[in-house]
Motif scaffolding. Structure first.
Motif, PDB file in Angstrom:
ATOM      1  N   GLU A 116       9.307  12.117 -10.604  1.00  0.00           N
ATOM      2  CA  GLU A 116       9.266  10.690 -10.279  1.00  0.00           C
ATOM      3  C   GLU A 116       8.846  10.471  -8.824  1.00  0.00           C
ATOM      4  O   GLU A 116       8.092   9.546  -8.513  1.00  0.00           O
ATOM      5  CB  GLU A 116      10.637  10.062 -10.531  1.00  0.00           C
ATOM      6  N   ILE A 117       9.329  11.331  -7.925  1.00  0.00           N
ATOM      7  CA  ILE A 117       8.960  11.235  -6.506  1.00  0.00           C
ATOM      8  C   ILE A 117       7.466  11.481  -6.328  1.00  0.00           C
ATOM      9  O   ILE A 117       6.769  10.730  -5.626  1.00  0.00           O
ATOM     10  CB  ILE A 117       9.780  12.232  -5.664  1.00  0.00           C
ATOM     11  N   VAL A 118       6.952  12.518  -6.981  1.00  0.00           N
ATOM     12  CA  VAL A 118       5.521  12.835  -6.880  1.00  0.00           C
ATOM     13  C   VAL A 118       4.676  11.686  -7.425  1.00  0.00           C
ATOM     14  O   VAL A 118       3.666  11.294  -6.830  1.00  0.00           O
ATOM     15  CB  VAL A 118       5.200  14.150  -7.635  1.00  0.00           C
ATOM     16  N   MET A 119       5.082  11.117  -8.562  1.00  0.00           N
ATOM     17  CA  MET A 119       4.360   9.991  -9.161  1.00  0.00           C
ATOM     18  C   MET A 119       4.346   8.790  -8.224  1.00  0.00           C
ATOM     19  O   MET A 119       3.319   8.123  -8.064  1.00  0.00           O
ATOM     20  CB  MET A 119       5.026   9.599 -10.477  1.00  0.00           C
ATOM     21  N   ALA A 120       5.483   8.511  -7.592  1.00  0.00           N
ATOM     22  CA  ALA A 120       5.583   7.373  -6.677  1.00  0.00           C
ATOM     23  C   ALA A 120       4.640   7.544  -5.493  1.00  0.00           C
ATOM     24  O   ALA A 120       3.966   6.592  -5.077  1.00  0.00           O
ATOM     25  CB  ALA A 120       7.023   7.222  -6.191  1.00  0.00           C
ATOM     26  N   VAL A 121       4.571   8.755  -4.960  1.00  0.00           N
ATOM     27  CA  VAL A 121       3.687   9.031  -3.817  1.00  0.00           C
ATOM     28  C   VAL A 121       2.225   8.928  -4.232  1.00  0.00           C
ATOM     29  O   VAL A 121       1.404   8.312  -3.538  1.00  0.00           O
ATOM     30  CB  VAL A 121       3.982  10.426  -3.226  1.00  0.00           C
ATOM     31  N   LEU A 122       1.881   9.511  -5.380  1.00  0.00           N
ATOM     32  CA  LEU A 122       0.496   9.486  -5.856  1.00  0.00           C
ATOM     33  C   LEU A 122       0.006   8.061  -6.107  1.00  0.00           C
ATOM     34  O   LEU A 122      -1.162   7.737  -5.857  1.00  0.00           O
ATOM     35  CB  LEU A 122       0.358  10.309  -7.130  1.00  0.00           C
ATOM     36  N   LEU A 123       0.882   7.194  -6.585  1.00  0.00           N
ATOM     37  CA  LEU A 123       0.514   5.798  -6.816  1.00  0.00           C
ATOM     38  C   LEU A 123       0.476   4.993  -5.529  1.00  0.00           C
ATOM     39  O   LEU A 123      -0.319   4.060  -5.387  1.00  0.00           O
ATOM     40  CB  LEU A 123       1.510   5.149  -7.792  1.00  0.00           C
ATOM     41  N   ASN A 124       1.327   5.369  -4.589  1.00  0.00           N
ATOM     42  CA  ASN A 124       1.445   4.595  -3.362  1.00  0.00           C
ATOM     43  C   ASN A 124       0.209   4.712  -2.470  1.00  0.00           C
ATOM     44  O   ASN A 124      -0.200   3.734  -1.833  1.00  0.00           O
ATOM     45  CB  ASN A 124       2.680   5.062  -2.580  1.00  0.00           C
ATOM     46  N   ILE A 125      -0.417   5.870  -2.421  1.00  0.00           N
ATOM     47  CA  ILE A 125      -1.563   6.079  -1.529  1.00  0.00           C
ATOM     48  C   ILE A 125      -2.756   5.185  -1.893  1.00  0.00           C
ATOM     49  O   ILE A 125      -3.285   4.467  -1.032  1.00  0.00           O
ATOM     50  CB  ILE A 125      -1.951   7.565  -1.484  1.00  0.00           C
ATOM     51  N   PRO A 126      -3.219   5.159  -3.177  1.00  0.00           N
ATOM     52  CA  PRO A 126      -4.302   4.224  -3.495  1.00  0.00           C
ATOM     53  C   PRO A 126      -3.901   2.763  -3.345  1.00  0.00           C
ATOM     54  O   PRO A 126      -4.725   1.918  -3.002  1.00  0.00           O
ATOM     55  CB  PRO A 126      -4.651   4.556  -4.949  1.00  0.00           C
ATOM     56  N   MET A 127      -2.601   2.469  -3.579  1.00  0.00           N
ATOM     57  CA  MET A 127      -2.133   1.103  -3.382  1.00  0.00           C
ATOM     58  C   MET A 127      -2.295   0.686  -1.925  1.00  0.00           C
ATOM     59  O   MET A 127      -2.720  -0.437  -1.618  1.00  0.00           O
ATOM     60  CB  MET A 127      -0.659   0.986  -3.787  1.00  0.00           C
ATOM     61  N   LEU A 128      -1.980   1.596  -0.996  1.00  0.00           N
ATOM     62  CA  LEU A 128      -2.153   1.309   0.431  1.00  0.00           C
ATOM     63  C   LEU A 128      -3.619   1.089   0.777  1.00  0.00           C
ATOM     64  O   LEU A 128      -3.954   0.186   1.545  1.00  0.00           O
ATOM     65  CB  LEU A 128      -1.595   2.469   1.271  1.00  0.00           C
ATOM     66  N   LEU A 129      -4.496   1.917   0.229  1.00  0.00           N
ATOM     67  CA  LEU A 129      -5.929   1.779   0.495  1.00  0.00           C
ATOM     68  C   LEU A 129      -6.438   0.419   0.032  1.00  0.00           C
ATOM     69  O   LEU A 129      -7.193  -0.256   0.754  1.00  0.00           O
ATOM     70  CB  LEU A 129      -6.706   2.894  -0.201  1.00  0.00           C
ATOM     71  N   ILE A 130      -6.020   0.007  -1.153  1.00  0.00           N
ATOM     72  CA  ILE A 130      -6.482  -1.275  -1.697  1.00  0.00           C
ATOM     73  C   ILE A 130      -5.877  -2.440  -0.931  1.00  0.00           C
ATOM     74  O   ILE A 130      -6.563  -3.426  -0.628  1.00  0.00           O
ATOM     75  CB  ILE A 130      -6.154  -1.357  -3.204  1.00  0.00           C
ATOM     76  N   PHE A 131      -4.597  -2.344  -0.590  1.00  0.00           N
ATOM     77  CA  PHE A 131      -3.958  -3.410   0.194  1.00  0.00           C
ATOM     78  C   PHE A 131      -4.657  -3.575   1.543  1.00  0.00           C
ATOM     79  O   PHE A 131      -4.950  -4.691   1.971  1.00  0.00           O
ATOM     80  CB  PHE A 131      -2.480  -3.087   0.409  1.00  0.00           C
ATOM     81  N   GLN A 132      -4.920  -2.471   2.198  1.00  0.00           N
ATOM     82  CA  GLN A 132      -5.614  -2.502   3.484  1.00  0.00           C
ATOM     83  C   GLN A 132      -7.025  -3.085   3.328  1.00  0.00           C
ATOM     84  O   GLN A 132      -7.469  -3.878   4.160  1.00  0.00           O
ATOM     85  CB  GLN A 132      -5.696  -1.091   4.052  1.00  0.00           C
ATOM     86  N   SER A 133      -7.698  -2.707   2.248  1.00  0.00           N
ATOM     87  CA  SER A 133      -9.047  -3.196   1.983  1.00  0.00           C
ATOM     88  C   SER A 133      -9.079  -4.700   1.783  1.00  0.00           C
ATOM     89  O   SER A 133     -10.061  -5.365   2.121  1.00  0.00           O
ATOM     90  CB  SER A 133      -9.626  -2.502   0.738  1.00  0.00           C
ATOM     91  N   MET A 134      -8.001  -5.245   1.228  1.00  0.00           N
ATOM     92  CA  MET A 134      -7.914  -6.688   1.013  1.00  0.00           C
ATOM     93  C   MET A 134      -7.538  -7.424   2.287  1.00  0.00           C
ATOM     94  O   MET A 134      -8.095  -8.488   2.599  1.00  0.00           O
ATOM     95  CB  MET A 134      -6.879  -6.981  -0.073  1.00  0.00           C
TER      96      MET A 134
END
Length: 219
Positions: A116-134
């Protein structure tokens, strides 16, 4: 660009108390609710917002008019904002992982929840990229208050469209959320590669748009 990094690091360091509160809140929520993904996402998103807010300091009292008399280009300024906020976001992801590991280890659930920790980290990184891009193009174009309003309106519109999209499938008897979640497992390399490639492409497109905005901007 080194001078811009030094300036922004000093601005961030002046907000140590606010950052400490963010981490205390995240730790409290994690201890009370075991929400691993929320703890990692909350700390990284709030921290990246703090890094992005350095734009507001730059524009305060027409500060950009002075700032751009210094020996760096507008493209360098834009790239620094993207790299600096991304750097702080990634540092916070690492900090979030350490926080989660410490709390789950103290509770004796670390091994059980490692996937669950690994999944959370893997999802969080692209989420940060997209949030920053917006966020960055809006804040660079409209500056502090107008930028936040424009960004909030856009995010609200996206949320509305996504909810409408899911409701349409639900009406048709298709549980789209269940279908998506069933595909989100660690060994689905194609899915994870697609998510990361798309988010990186969006990040670079956003950077190019932001560079164009800054080149046309008048101070």
């Amino acid at each position: 660009m080194k001078g811009l990094w030094t300036k922004d690091i000093r601005l961030i360091s002046s907000q140590q108390k606010n950052l400490a509160v963010i981490w205390l809140v995240a730790a409290g929520i994690l201890i009370a609710t075991d929400q691993i993904s929320f703890a990692i996402s909350y700390t990284s998103v709030i921290t990246i917002m703090t890094a992005i807010s350095t734009i507001s300091y730059d524009t305060f009292d027409n500060g950009n008019a002075f700032l751009f008399t210094l020996p760096f280009s507008r493209k360098e300024y834009t790239r620094e904002k993207y790299l600096f906020s991304l750097f702080w976001g990634m540092i916070t992801v690492i900090g979030g992982i350490l926080l989660v590991v410490i709390v789950t280890a103290a509770k004796g659930t670390l091994l059980m929840r490692s996937e669950e920790i690994v999944m959370a980290v893997l999802l969080n990184i692209p989420m940060l990229l997209i949030f920053q891009s917006m966020a960055l193009p809006f804040l660079l174009k409209y500056e502090a208050e107008k930028g936040r309003i424009a960004l909030a309106a856009m995010i609200g519109g996206i949320v509305f469209v996504v909810i409408f999209f899911f409701k349409m499938f639900e009406t048709a008897g298709i549980e789209l959320i269940d279908i998506v979640m069933n595909q989100m497992y660690l060994k689905n390399i194609t899915l994870w590669a697609s998510i990361y490639i798309i988010s990186i492409v969006i990040w670079f497109l956003s950077l190019k748009i932001a560079e164009g905005i800054m080149l046309k901007k008048e101070f």
